[in-house]
Design a protein around this motif. Structure first.
Motif, short mmCIF file in Angstrom:
data_model
loop_
_atom_site.label_atom_id
_atom_site.label_comp_id
_atom_site.label_asym_id
_atom_site.label_seq_id
_atom_site.Cartn_x
_atom_site.Cartn_y
_atom_site.Cartn_z
N LEU A 78 0.80 -1.22 0.00
CA LEU A 78 0.00 0.00 0.00
C LEU A 78 0.84 1.27 0.00
CD1 LEU A 78 -2.78 -1.07 2.52
CD2 LEU A 78 -2.98 -0.86 0.03
N GLY A 79 2.15 1.14 0.13
CA GLY A 79 3.03 2.31 0.12
C GLY A 79 2.85 3.19 1.35
N ILE A 80 2.64 2.57 2.49
CA ILE A 80 2.45 3.33 3.74
C ILE A 80 3.45 2.83 4.78
CG2 ILE A 80 0.06 4.07 3.39
CD1 ILE A 80 -0.86 1.57 4.91
N PRO A 81 4.72 3.18 4.61
CA PRO A 81 5.77 2.64 5.49
C PRO A 81 5.63 3.08 6.95
CG PRO A 81 6.64 4.39 4.11
CD PRO A 81 5.25 4.10 3.61
N ASP A 82 4.86 4.14 7.24
CA ASP A 82 4.72 4.59 8.62
C ASP A 82 3.62 3.83 9.38
OD1 ASP A 82 2.64 5.71 7.14
OD2 ASP A 82 2.67 7.60 8.22
N TYR A 83 2.91 2.95 8.71
CA TYR A 83 1.81 2.22 9.36
C TYR A 83 2.26 1.48 10.63
CZ TYR A 83 -2.33 -0.69 10.00
OH TYR A 83 -3.43 -1.30 10.53
N PRO A 84 3.37 0.72 10.61
CA PRO A 84 3.78 0.02 11.84
C PRO A 84 4.16 0.96 12.99
CG PRO A 84 4.87 -0.93 9.92
CD PRO A 84 4.19 0.33 9.47
N GLN A 85 4.60 2.17 12.69
CA GLN A 85 4.93 3.11 13.74
C GLN A 85 3.67 3.72 14.38
OE1 GLN A 85 6.79 3.46 10.64
NE2 GLN A 85 8.23 2.06 11.65
N ILE A 86 2.61 3.85 13.60
CA ILE A 86 1.38 4.45 14.09
C ILE A 86 0.46 3.41 14.74
CG2 ILE A 86 -0.72 5.69 13.37
CD1 ILE A 86 1.06 7.01 11.19
N ILE A 87 0.39 2.23 14.13
CA ILE A 87 -0.48 1.16 14.63
C ILE A 87 0.40 0.08 15.26
CG2 ILE A 87 -2.20 -0.58 14.01
CD1 ILE A 87 -3.13 2.40 13.75
N SER A 88 0.40 0.01 16.58
CA SER A 88 1.28 -0.93 17.28
C SER A 88 0.69 -2.33 17.37
CB SER A 88 1.61 -0.41 18.68
OG SER A 88 0.41 -0.25 19.42
N ARG A 89 -0.64 -2.46 17.32
CA ARG A 89 -1.29 -3.77 17.41
C ARG A 89 -2.23 -3.95 16.21
NH1 ARG A 89 -4.67 -4.19 22.16
NH2 ARG A 89 -4.99 -6.30 21.41
N PRO A 90 -1.71 -4.32 15.06
CA PRO A 90 -2.58 -4.49 13.89
C PRO A 90 -3.56 -5.65 14.11
CG PRO A 90 -0.30 -5.02 13.34
CD PRO A 90 -0.32 -4.60 14.76
N MET A 91 -4.74 -5.50 13.54
CA MET A 91 -5.75 -6.55 13.64
C MET A 91 -6.65 -6.44 12.42
SD MET A 91 -6.85 -9.19 15.23
CE MET A 91 -5.67 -9.05 16.56
N ARG B 148 -15.90 3.28 10.38
CA ARG B 148 -16.93 3.83 11.26
C ARG B 148 -18.26 3.13 11.03
NH1 ARG B 148 -16.63 8.96 10.00
NH2 ARG B 148 -18.40 8.92 8.62
N GLU B 149 -18.61 2.89 9.76
CA GLU B 149 -19.86 2.18 9.45
C GLU B 149 -19.82 0.75 9.97
OE1 GLU B 149 -20.73 2.47 5.27
OE2 GLU B 149 -20.68 4.67 5.31
N MET B 150 -18.70 0.06 9.79
CA MET B 150 -18.58 -1.32 10.28
C MET B 150 -18.64 -1.34 11.81
SD MET B 150 -18.30 -3.49 7.69
CE MET B 150 -17.48 -4.94 8.31
N ALA B 151 -18.01 -0.38 12.46
CA ALA B 151 -18.03 -0.31 13.92
C ALA B 151 -19.44 -0.09 14.42
CB ALA B 151 -17.10 0.80 14.42
N ASN C 32 -10.84 0.57 15.24
CA ASN C 32 -10.07 1.66 15.83
C ASN C 32 -8.75 1.89 15.09
OD1 ASN C 32 -12.01 2.19 17.76
ND2 ASN C 32 -11.10 0.83 19.28
N ASN C 33 -8.09 0.83 14.68
CA ASN C 33 -6.85 0.98 13.91
C ASN C 33 -7.10 1.72 12.61
OD1 ASN C 33 -5.34 -0.37 15.84
ND2 ASN C 33 -5.20 -2.27 14.69
N ALA C 34 -8.15 1.33 11.91
CA ALA C 34 -8.45 1.97 10.62
C ALA C 34 -8.80 3.44 10.80
CB ALA C 34 -9.60 1.23 9.93
N MET C 35 -9.54 3.75 11.86
CA MET C 35 -9.92 5.15 12.09
C MET C 35 -8.75 5.97 12.64
SD MET C 35 -13.92 4.97 13.28
CE MET C 35 -13.74 3.71 14.53
N THR C 36 -7.82 5.32 13.33
CA THR C 36 -6.63 6.01 13.83
C THR C 36 -5.69 6.37 12.69
OG1 THR C 36 -6.74 4.89 15.96
CG2 THR C 36 -4.60 5.80 15.32
N TYR C 37 -5.45 5.43 11.80
CA TYR C 37 -4.48 5.67 10.73
C TYR C 37 -5.03 6.57 9.63
CZ TYR C 37 -0.74 5.09 7.44
OH TYR C 37 0.30 5.35 6.58
#
Length: 139
Positions: free
Chosen positions: A69-82, A128-131, A111-116
């Motif tokens: 996806l070309g988002i190298p900062d994802y692991p720094q922002i999301i510490s617990r992917p799910m 948000r709709e799925m939540a 929460n991860n999707a809405m945080t990133y």
């Protein structure tokens, strides 16, 4: 904020491209309800199966691939992917001791999707709709 705006645009383009190519060929996650599981966990399985049929479920049914996806900062922002695919594996393997662990992991997906992703981004809106659907069903 300017740095992330570029990343969001790139993610949006990549998600649109991947939905036309790679994602359209993927088989959806399916599973039989495990009659050996306690009733509460069978209900969680049924709930997950219902959520996997939702309009936006394909966005959340596999782990985020920051390289693709070309988002190298994802692991720094999301510490617990799910993702829902991991939740599916955990349910079918008996990883969860009870429905509260299932609930917490499902909430973590949204929460991860809405945080990133910033408000207004299609992934944020879908999360948000799925939540809301998840919380509406579990009440």
């Amino acid at each position: 904020a300017h740095r992330k705006t570029w990343a969001w645009d790139l993610v949006s383009e990549t998600v649109q491209m991947s939905s036309r190519t790679r994602r359209s060929r993927r088989a959806p996650l399916r599973f039989e309800l495990d009659r050996e599981q306690p009733k509460a966990m069978r209900m969680c399985q049924a709930l997950l199966q219902k959520l996997l049929q939702a309009r936006h479920a394909r966005i959340f049914d596999r782990p985020v691939d920051p390289v693709a996806l070309g988002i190298p900062d994802y692991p720094q922002i999301i510490s617990r992917p799910m993702d829902m695919g991991t939740v599916h594996k955990r349910i079918t393997s008996g990883f969860y001791d009870g429905p509260y662990e299932f609930r917490d992991d499902m909430r973590l997906v949204w929460n991860n999707a809405m945080t990133y992703n910033p408000q207004g981004h299609p992934v944020h809106t879908a999360a948000r709709e799925m939540a809301q659907a998840f919380e509406g069903i579990t009440r």
